[in-house]
Scaffold this active site. Structure first.
Site, PDB file in Angstrom:
ATOM      1  CD1 TRP A 107      -2.555   1.747   0.361  1.00  0.00           C
ATOM      2  CD2 TRP A 107      -2.039   1.966   2.528  1.00  0.00           C
ATOM      3  NE1 TRP A 107      -3.258   2.830   0.849  1.00  0.00           N
ATOM      4  CE2 TRP A 107      -2.970   2.992   2.185  1.00  0.00           C
ATOM      5  CE3 TRP A 107      -1.578   1.898   3.850  1.00  0.00           C
ATOM      6  CZ2 TRP A 107      -3.426   3.934   3.097  1.00  0.00           C
ATOM      7  CZ3 TRP A 107      -2.038   2.843   4.752  1.00  0.00           C
ATOM      8  CH2 TRP A 107      -2.952   3.834   4.389  1.00  0.00           C
ATOM      9  CG  ASP A 109      -1.778  -7.315   1.309  1.00  0.00           C
ATOM     10  OD1 ASP A 109      -2.675  -8.121   1.608  1.00  0.00           O
ATOM     11  OD2 ASP A 109      -1.989  -6.098   1.133  1.00  0.00           O
ATOM     12  CE1 TYR A 147      -3.915  -0.971  -1.100  1.00  0.00           C
ATOM     13  CE2 TYR A 147      -2.295  -2.734  -1.172  1.00  0.00           C
ATOM     14  CZ  TYR A 147      -3.295  -2.056  -0.509  1.00  0.00           C
ATOM     15  OH  TYR A 147      -3.664  -2.462   0.750  1.00  0.00           O
ATOM     16  CE  LYS A 160      -5.641  -5.869   1.049  1.00  0.00           C
ATOM     17  NZ  LYS A 160      -4.388  -5.568   0.330  1.00  0.00           N
ATOM     18  CG  HIS A 216      -9.558  -2.783  -0.268  1.00  0.00           C
ATOM     19  ND1 HIS A 216      -8.633  -2.471  -1.229  1.00  0.00           N
ATOM     20  CD2 HIS A 216      -8.980  -2.427   0.906  1.00  0.00           C
ATOM     21  CE1 HIS A 216      -7.552  -1.941  -0.668  1.00  0.00           C
ATOM     22  NE2 HIS A 216      -7.748  -1.900   0.635  1.00  0.00           N
ATOM     23  N   PRO A 254       0.919  -1.968  10.418  1.00  0.00           N
ATOM     24  CG  PRO A 254       2.493  -3.679  10.080  1.00  0.00           C
ATOM     25  CD  PRO A 254       1.430  -2.881   9.367  1.00  0.00           C
ATOM     26  NE  ARG A 313      13.826   3.064   7.118  1.00  0.00           N
ATOM     27  CZ  ARG A 313      13.389   4.274   6.800  1.00  0.00           C
ATOM     28  NH1 ARG A 313      12.277   4.411   6.089  1.00  0.00           N
ATOM     29  NH2 ARG A 313      14.058   5.353   7.169  1.00  0.00           N
TER      30      ARG A 313
END
Length: 288
Positions: A26, A50, A55, A80, A113, A201, A250
């Site tokens: 996303w 995902d 997107y 989605k 979604h 998250p 990261r």
């Protein structure tokens, strides 16, 4: 939850196995940036990607999976259905377009979604969700999708859906992060044997999750980053996190969460944090 590596899996209520951490895309720009981000993630060891129609990067995600050299069955891919394509016939057509963009023979997981809500559709909202889900069930039975589920559905939406569906959703992907734990929804979903995936998250742009003093204190005690603590917190409560990054370092760091554990008191401290920002959208109030 006792997980030891990125190769560990949850088992969905239909028996399908899903890697315990996913790589989210996303707000990852389409084109080379999206393709490169997924390539980096796969090279780092992620096996769960995902994406979503809205997107705008399904084609790049599919290309990266195809070019990875990995066996298709070793990469779990989710997409989605966007809100404008709800309803039985439109859902079937939208799925065909998603698969054309991905360039894959099948999809591992397909999600609605957002739920149709009463703010936009009044008393017709449950019927719209049911008709959309009926198309999902048909696609699932055809074998073109290994698992089906929803996203941003709260218990009130799912109670209505469960009253009419023939195939129970296997996943609900909702926003979960420190400061927005959605505790009651998570517990309810787990009681229904519906796996909870946590999008955003780490809180997302503008959120204070990663600079919160409590998070920094816990991170320091474990020699970890606040991002790693946030992901570990999700994993220990049985939530599947979907971190995202376009940076190689990261992406790799987000996987290094298997060599420490949060204590029960630390879990509760994080659970009790006040709202730290993020999207924090309420599905019954959105109008998109």
């Amino acid at each position: 939850m006792n997980f030891n590596s990125l190769e560990d899996t949850y088992t969905l209520n239909n028996g399908v196995k899903i890697p315990i951490i996913g790589f989210g895309t996303w707000q990852t720009p389409d084109g080379d940036i999206a393709k490169h981000a997924v390539e980096v993630a796969l090279n780092a060891g992620y096996r769960h990607i995902d994406t979503a129609a809205v997107y705008g990067n399904e084609a790049e995600v599919g290309q990266a999976v195809r070019d990875s050299g990995l066996n298709r069955q070793d990469v779990f891919v989710t997409s989605k259905l966007w809100n404008s394509e709800r309803g039985y016939d439109k859902t079937l057509a939208a799925f065909d377009k998603t698969m054309d963009r991905l360039g894959l023979d099948y999809l591992d997981l397909y999600l609605i979604h957002w739920p149709a809500n009463r703010k936009q559709f009044g008393a017709d909202a449950p019927r719209i969700n049911a008709e959309t889900w009926r198309a999902f069930e048909e696609l699932y039975r055809s074998g073109r999708i290994k698992a089906i589920g929803v996203s941003n559905f709260l218990p009130n939406h799912l109670e209505e859906l469960l009253a009419t569906c023939q195939v129970q959703p296997m996943v609900d992907q909702i926003e979960v992060h420190p400061g927005w734990p959605q505790t009651e929804a998570v517990q309810w979903l787990q009681e229904q044997d519906i796996l909870v995936e946590g999008w955003g998250p780490l809180g997302g742009q503008g959120a204070k999750v990663l600079v919160n003093d409590t998070m920094k204190e816990i991170a320091k005690a474990h020699g970890k980053s606040t991002a790693q603590v946030a992901l570990r917190w999700e994993l220990q409560q049985g939530v599947l996190p979907l971190p995202k990054s376009v940076h190689r370092e990261r992406s790799a760091q987000n996987m290094e969460i298997f060599d420490f554990a949060l204590s029960e008191s630390e879990m509760q401290m994080i659970q009790a944090l006040p709202n730290l920002g993020g999207q924090c959208a309420k599905p019954d109030e959105v109008d998109f």
